[in-house]
Scaffold this motif. Structure first.
Motif, short mmCIF file in Angstrom:
data_model
loop_
_atom_site.label_atom_id
_atom_site.label_comp_id
_atom_site.label_asym_id
_atom_site.label_seq_id
_atom_site.Cartn_x
_atom_site.Cartn_y
_atom_site.Cartn_z
N LYS A 117 -56.00 14.80 -70.37
CA LYS A 117 -55.55 14.59 -71.65
C LYS A 117 -54.22 15.19 -72.08
CE LYS A 117 -57.37 14.07 -76.47
NZ LYS A 117 -58.13 14.60 -77.54
N ILE A 118 -53.24 14.26 -72.22
CA ILE A 118 -51.84 14.74 -72.55
C ILE A 118 -51.64 15.15 -73.84
CG2 ILE A 118 -49.57 13.67 -72.66
CD1 ILE A 118 -50.26 12.43 -69.55
N ASN A 119 -52.11 14.20 -74.95
CA ASN A 119 -51.91 14.38 -76.24
C ASN A 119 -53.20 15.24 -76.93
OD1 ASN A 119 -49.47 12.95 -76.38
ND2 ASN A 119 -50.31 11.00 -76.41
N LYS A 120 -53.09 16.48 -76.86
CA LYS A 120 -54.12 17.21 -77.19
C LYS A 120 -53.98 17.56 -78.47
CE LYS A 120 -55.62 19.88 -73.18
NZ LYS A 120 -55.76 21.21 -72.56
N GLY A 121 -55.09 17.79 -79.37
CA GLY A 121 -55.22 18.14 -80.66
C GLY A 121 -55.20 17.06 -81.74
N VAL A 122 -55.39 15.74 -81.30
CA VAL A 122 -55.46 14.59 -82.10
C VAL A 122 -56.77 13.90 -81.73
CG1 VAL A 122 -53.13 14.20 -82.40
CG2 VAL A 122 -54.12 13.29 -80.63
N LEU A 155 -48.23 14.22 -65.91
CA LEU A 155 -48.11 12.93 -66.15
C LEU A 155 -48.57 11.73 -65.40
CD1 LEU A 155 -44.20 12.87 -67.29
CD2 LEU A 155 -46.40 13.05 -68.90
#
Lengths: 227, 258
Positions: free
Chosen positions: B253-258, B178
């Protein structure tokens, strides 16, 4: 107050909002310690790591894949290697998420995320599983589906569940024992045994027995309010 | 290879206005010189600058290398020590209270005032340059780590605790992850200012480096050489920035797949 949660049974704590249900689960899980008295699991009051706890939010790590999320408790305990992939896959299959194991949480729907969180909870090597209104954010149809999955998975694993909810139907569907918790006070009352045999199917919701339980519990809850 | 060309082409499509403006400015600049509207010793034409780069290729490469080594060493040192100090201040309130005032104080002293002293103390070689680069790039990184580690999610930490995670595991699995976006903001700021630090230090006292070239070439009216150095510095600073950015995309990258 004193209460023993039975092994291999599902106990539901039912109560009005704000009566301290979630706090009770935090106490049981070991996140917080009681001011007085003791909570023991087995013979020890050292509970952290011994009780799996699924909170209201799915709390998936968005930077890990579904599978990595699910096996996180095994990784943390360092016993992932003793665990077989096929076991993970088998349980994922029962929950209907075997095809999304390589996806990231943000690519999934709310219901799927909740199932992933549930998979992670049951993969943790613990005898007790705490569920804190885990399905509150889902619509009725999804919830019924999930109840079904849970019933199926309970067949496969020998674990004790403690569920907190304010949904009477959820309480009856999933549990063997329902407890009503008093608001503001420190007592459980109205312990009720639900004797519908497992695994339960969605059709039980409209069965006579189910409706009778529902009526009784509703009355009990109203009585509690007037306490 | 085809993929790279394709990517460059897409990049061009996205930034074509900026590229066209750049080309127009270069052409105007070149024309101003060609028609002798500006004296070449005041402002050398783009072609003169390129010629100078090619003619003194080896000389330029050597001094770019010197500056690059100074920048990269000081910069890496700042990342390592910045991360360690930021983490220590997060872990211990006592350390935070005792270190933070000095870290801030180190930043309020102008580097221009400090550099001459450092050169007296540590000589005109690499060491004094690395220290100046370190001092200028340390602050954004340490603050980035420190602030980033303040981001936490109580529910997620509780979840890890119920899984049996200890404090180190909570930091490795969650806290540090984070904190990475904030850390990288700091590193990006530092990547640019570290180049400035090296040039300032070379300017004040050195025997090599692009800053040194600028300092000695200016008074001799070798403005083409000064501009060539500026060009090389900008290219180097841009590359450094984009390397950091690339690392950021891959690591933080914390929010992967977007």
């Amino acid at each position: 107050m004193s209460f023993n949660f039975e092994e291999n049974k599902t106990t539901t704590i039912l109560g009005h909002s704000g009566c301290g249900k979630s706090t009770l689960l935090k106490l049981i899980s070991g996140i917080i310690d009681p001011n007085e008295g003791t909570i023991t699991v087995g013979n020890t009051s050292d509970r952290l790591g011994k009780i799996a706890y699924m909170q209201q939010r799915d709390l998936l790590f968005n930077w890990l894949t579904v599978k990595e999320n699910a096996i996180l408790p095994l990784r943390i305990k360092g016993n992932y290697k003793d665990f077989s992939d096929s076991d993970v896959l088998q349980k994922a299959k029962i929950l209907g998420i075997e095809n999304v194991l390589d996806y990231y949480p943000l690519q999934l729907s709310g219901g799927m995320k909740q199932r992933v969180a549930f998979l992670r909870t049951i993969l943790q090597d613990s005898d007790f599983i705490l569920l804190d209104e885990p399905f509150a954010s889902l619509d009725a149809i999804r919830r019924l589906e999930l109840y079904n999955w849970i019933e199926n998975i309970k067949e496969k694993i020998n674990k004790s569940f403690i569920l907190v909810t304010h949904d009477i139907e959820e309480a009856i569907y999933l549990s063997d024992i329902v407890i009503i918790m008093l608001p503001g006070s420190n007592n459980f009352i109205h312990v009720k045994n639900i004797t519908i045999p497992h695994p339960r199917k969605n059709s039980i919701i409209t069965s006579q027995k189910f409706v009778k339980y529902k009526k009784q519990l509703l009355e009990d809850l109203q009585n509690v309010k007037n306490y | 290879m085809l993929k790279i060309i394709n990517k460059l082409f897409n990049y061009f499509l996205e930034w074509y206005m900026a590229i066209i403006i750049f080309l127009i400015l270069i052409v105007i600049w070149q024309l101003l010189s060609n028609f002798k509207l500006i004296e070449p010793w005041l402002l050398p034409s783009p072609i003169d600058i390129i010629k100078e780069l090619i003619n003194s290729k080896e000389f330029m490469i050597y001094h770019t290398g010197v500056t690059a080594i100074e920048v990269i060493s000081g910069f890496l040192l700042a990342i390592v020590l910045g991360a360690i100090f930021g983490l220590m201040m997060n872990l211990s309130k006592v350390l935070q209270k005792s270190l933070l005032p000095y870290i801030i104080a180190s930043q309020v002293i102008p580097i221009f005032a400090l550099a001459p002293i450092l050169i007296v103390w540590f000589g005109a070689g690499f060491l004094s340059k690395i220290i100046v680069v370190f001092l200028i790039s340390f602050f954004p990184i340490v603050i980035g780590v420190f602030d980033g580690l303040k981001n936490y999610d109580t529910d997620m930490e509780n979840l890890l605790k119920t899984m049996g995670a200890n404090k180190i595991q909570i930091y490795l699995r969650l806290r540090i992850k984070l904190a990475l976006p904030s850390l990288f903001s700091g590193i990006k700021v530092s990547s640019v200012s570290s180049v400035i630090g090296a040039v300032v230090a070379e300017w004040i006292g050195s025997k090599a480096g692009l800053g040194w070239i600028m300092k000695v070439s200016g008074p001799l009216f070798q403005t083409d050489r000064v501009f060539a150095s500026i060009l090389l510095l900008s290219i180097f600073a841009s590359i450094l920035f984009y390397v950091v950015k690339l690392l950021e995309i891959n690591l933080s990258k914390i929010n992967k797949g977007v």
